[in-house]
Scaffold this motif. Structure first.
Motif, short mmCIF file in Angstrom:
data_model
loop_
_atom_site.label_atom_id
_atom_site.label_comp_id
_atom_site.label_asym_id
_atom_site.label_seq_id
_atom_site.Cartn_x
_atom_site.Cartn_y
_atom_site.Cartn_z
N PHE A 1 0.83 -1.20 0.00
CA PHE A 1 0.00 0.00 0.00
C PHE A 1 0.87 1.25 0.00
N TYR A 2 1.85 1.29 0.89
CA TYR A 2 2.71 2.46 1.02
C TYR A 2 3.46 2.75 -0.28
N ILE A 3 4.18 1.76 -0.77
CA ILE A 3 5.04 1.98 -1.92
C ILE A 3 4.23 2.17 -3.20
N GLY A 4 3.10 1.49 -3.31
CA GLY A 4 2.31 1.55 -4.53
C GLY A 4 1.28 2.65 -4.57
N THR A 5 1.19 3.48 -3.50
CA THR A 5 0.16 4.51 -3.45
C THR A 5 0.78 5.86 -3.11
N PRO A 6 1.52 6.45 -4.03
CA PRO A 6 2.12 7.76 -3.75
C PRO A 6 1.08 8.86 -3.56
N THR A 7 -0.10 8.73 -4.21
CA THR A 7 -1.19 9.68 -4.02
C THR A 7 -2.48 8.88 -3.87
N TRP A 8 -3.53 9.53 -3.37
CA TRP A 8 -4.80 8.83 -3.19
C TRP A 8 -5.41 8.44 -4.54
N TRP A 9 -4.98 9.11 -5.63
CA TRP A 9 -5.47 8.73 -6.96
C TRP A 9 -4.95 7.36 -7.37
N ASP A 10 -3.87 6.91 -6.71
CA ASP A 10 -3.29 5.61 -7.03
C ASP A 10 -3.86 4.49 -6.16
N GLY B 1 -4.43 -8.94 6.13
CA GLY B 1 -3.12 -9.32 6.63
C GLY B 1 -2.11 -9.37 5.52
N SER B 2 -1.16 -8.43 5.56
CA SER B 2 -0.18 -8.34 4.49
C SER B 2 1.03 -9.20 4.79
N GLY B 3 1.88 -9.34 3.81
CA GLY B 3 3.08 -10.12 3.99
C GLY B 3 4.29 -9.30 4.37
N GLY B 4 4.18 -7.99 4.38
CA GLY B 4 5.33 -7.17 4.69
C GLY B 4 4.94 -5.77 5.08
N SER B 5 5.83 -5.10 5.80
CA SER B 5 5.58 -3.73 6.21
C SER B 5 6.84 -2.91 6.01
N VAL B 6 6.67 -1.60 5.97
CA VAL B 6 7.79 -0.68 5.78
C VAL B 6 7.63 0.51 6.70
N MET B 7 8.76 1.17 6.94
CA MET B 7 8.78 2.48 7.57
C MET B 7 8.89 3.51 6.45
#
Length: 213
Positions: free
Chosen positions: A93-102, A114-120
């Motif tokens: 979600f974080y990396i693939g959604t730079p704006t809400w339009w994405d 439940g995702s398979g990974g998380s990021v800061m």
């Protein structure tokens, strides 16, 4: 053709689940932890930001140089900003959604179950101005140390990941994102670890922000 009662159940069940989730989140957010906490007159100032969906914590840049390095940003000159905005969340979600339009409903659903990974996600920013979407908190030195320990423990080993622009970067993180542990729940946990008065479970941005002055 789907029988009418089954069709009604298929529609009502997810709607009911959303209502139950929302009610549980509001109840969990209304139960206080660290109820006796009061901000000191002097100490270390941090900020909590809210864009209406996601919350993050803004801390002074000093003391994070070993973990968040100038070279991690697309333009190292942004590292001259004296503050770092730090948030935790689902990797896709974080990396693939730079704006809400994405925004992609499939990614949202995947993260919820439940995702398979998380990021800061870290932004180099100037000191923010407190307002409706940004709250300032003053912490005692030991409370700020506890907050720092919690945030640092959320970073996992691994190289940084390219951010949205020249001013930010992603890092591998510990923990698994889900509807039970959202980015806002992480923010609430971090503040709770710092002994700040906060809701017991804060899945929504509002359940974080309504505790902050």
């Amino acid at each position: 053709m789907i029988p009418s009662p089954l069709w009604r159940w298929a529609v009502a069940a997810p709607i009911g689940a959303l209502y139950l989730y929302g009610a549980a989140g509001l109840i969990g957010g209304a139960i206080p932890r660290n109820g006796a906490w009061q901000p000191p007159e002097r100490g270390v100032r941090v900020y909590v930001e809210d864009n209406g969906i996601h919350t993050g914590i803004i801390v002074p840049a000093a003391g994070w140089e070993d973990l968040i390095r100038p070279a991690d940003f697309g333009d190292p000159r942004y590292a001259r900003h004296g503050w770092r905005s730090i948030g935790w969340g689902d990797r896709d979600f974080y990396i693939g959604t730079p704006t809400w339009w994405d925004l992609n409903p499939v990614v949202v659903l995947k993260g919820a179950v439940g995702s398979g990974g998380s990021v800061m996600h870290v932004d180099a920013v100037p000191e923010p101005v407190a307002g409706p979407g940004v709250r300032a908190i003053t912490l005692r030195p030991d409370e700020y140390a506890r907050l720092t320990v919690f945030i640092r423990a959320s970073f996992a080993p691994g190289p940084p990941i390219k951010g949205y622009g020249s001013w930010d970067a992603f890092y591998p993180a510990t923990g698994r994102y889900s509807a039970l542990r959202t980015c806002n729940a992480w923010t609430g946990e971090a503040l709770t670890a710092a002994r700040v008065k906060m809701g017991a479970w804060t899945p929504f941005s509002a359940t974080v922000m309504w505790w902050l002055p």
